[in-house]
Design an enzyme around this catalytic site. Structure first.
Site, PDB file in Angstrom:
ATOM      1  N   ARG A  47       0.820  -1.216   0.000  1.00 11.45           N
ATOM      2  CA  ARG A  47       0.000   0.000   0.000  1.00 11.45           C
ATOM      3  C   ARG A  47       0.851   1.262   0.000  1.00 11.45           C
ATOM      4  NH1 ARG A  47      -3.540   2.827   4.094  1.00 11.45           N
ATOM      5  NH2 ARG A  47      -5.452   3.482   3.033  1.00 11.45           N
ATOM      6  N   ILE A  73      -7.420   7.458  -0.755  1.00 11.13           N
ATOM      7  CA  ILE A  73      -7.228   6.015  -0.898  1.00 11.13           C
ATOM      8  C   ILE A  73      -8.083   5.401   0.201  1.00 11.13           C
ATOM      9  CG2 ILE A  73      -5.108   6.099   0.507  1.00 11.13           C
ATOM     10  CD1 ILE A  73      -4.034   3.696  -1.019  1.00 11.13           C
ATOM     11  N   SER A  74      -8.879   4.390  -0.140  1.00 12.29           N
ATOM     12  CA  SER A  74      -9.826   3.835   0.819  1.00 12.29           C
ATOM     13  C   SER A  74      -9.119   3.160   1.991  1.00 12.29           C
ATOM     14  CB  SER A  74     -10.730   2.815   0.130  1.00 12.29           C
ATOM     15  OG  SER A  74     -11.339   3.374  -1.001  1.00 12.29           O
ATOM     16  N   GLN A  75      -9.856   3.060   3.094  1.00 10.68           N
ATOM     17  CA  GLN A  75      -9.374   2.360   4.287  1.00 10.68           C
ATOM     18  C   GLN A  75      -9.196   0.871   3.951  1.00 10.68           C
ATOM     19  OE1 GLN A  75     -12.380   2.454   7.300  1.00 10.68           O
ATOM     20  NE2 GLN A  75     -11.239   1.118   8.680  1.00 10.68           N
ATOM     21  N   PRO A  76      -8.073   0.252   4.343  1.00  7.97           N
ATOM     22  CA  PRO A  76      -7.860  -1.169   4.024  1.00  7.97           C
ATOM     23  C   PRO A  76      -9.032  -2.077   4.426  1.00  7.97           C
ATOM     24  CG  PRO A  76      -5.835  -0.224   4.841  1.00  7.97           C
ATOM     25  CD  PRO A  76      -6.888   0.849   4.981  1.00  7.97           C
TER      26      PRO A  76
END
Ligand code: SAH
Length: 225
Positions: A47, A73-76
């Site tokens: 990431r 960027i989206s949360q994992p």
């Protein structure tokens, strides 16, 4: 792609980042992600390669991070959950459409569990960056397009999975038309910055809706930039 936990071309602090990823994956497991293919995919994709230099040290925190142009960027956890929902009832997908490439992180995760990923991004600079990142990582089963993905990519469909990573008020009908039988569409739906994550499974030509968690996504916007 083979089913291993071997990291992709890891250009940056290989050992340290692999350990950070293992910890992140352990956290995702504790939060309820139980699909091993999805967890493997999150363990493999670096990431830190999808965020700017100044944010690299925070890349393995389970939070969304800015990627410029007022996007994130989206949360994992949300990436893992959406990927897990997309795989509902299936081991591996043949053709998947993603709307909202952004950093390309979710795209790279999808590329681990799908034979072919098609992804559309409306902001040219983000699309270009994502293209370079995926290329550097040696991910070859992705086709990117710069444009407005609101109405999907019918020439490449039907898809057995469609994922929106930006939120519309309502998912356009044209997208359901591009969903194959037994296909799953995952999307945040709602206005402002508070939405509900929903998923639909198509059976006998009808897409049945299911509810997941509350989420915060950037809005799906018309046109390209
Ligand atoms: N999955 C991405 C999320 C990025 S945020 C990641 O993890 O990095 C959502 C992205 O959707 C933004 O980059 C935004 O520009 C894009 N987007 C918004 N509306 C869009 C549209 N109509 N077509 C294509 N992309 C869109």
């Amino acid at each position: 792609m083979s089913e291993t936990t071997t990291p992709l071309n890891d250009r940056f602090g290989g050992f340290v980042s692999a350990r950070s990823r293992e910890r992140l994956v352990e956290g995702l497991r504790q939060k309820g992600i139980d699909n091993e293919r999805v967890l493997n995919a999150l363990a493999r994709v670096p990431r830190h390669d999808f965020v700017e230099e100044a944010l690299k040290s925070r890349a393995y925190e389970d939070t969304a991070l800015p990627i410029g142009y007022q996007q994130t960027i989206s949360q994992p956890y949300v990436v893992a959950l959406m990927t897990q929902l997309l795989l509902t009832g299936r081991d591996r997908l043949k053709r998947v459409l993603e709307i909202g490439t952004g950093s390309g992180f979710q795209t790279a995760v999808l590329a681990q569990v799908c034979a072919r990923v098609f992804s559309i991004e409306r902001i040219g600079a983000l699309a270009e960056r994502a293209h370079h990142r995926l290329e550097k990582l040696g991910i070859e089963n992705v086709s990117l397009r710069h444009g407005d993905g609101t109405n999907g990519w019918s020439a490449k469909g039907p898809f057995d999975g469609i994922m929106l990573t930006a939120a519309p008020d309502r998912v356009p009908d044209s997208l359901f038309a591009q969903l194959a039988e037994r296909g799953v569409l995952v999307a945040p739906e709602g206005s402002d910055r508070q939405q509900r994550l929903l998923y639909w499974i198509k059976k006998d030509g009808i897409a049945l809706r299911h509810k997941s968690i509350d989420v915060v996504f950037v809005p799906l916007q018309a046109g390209q930039a």
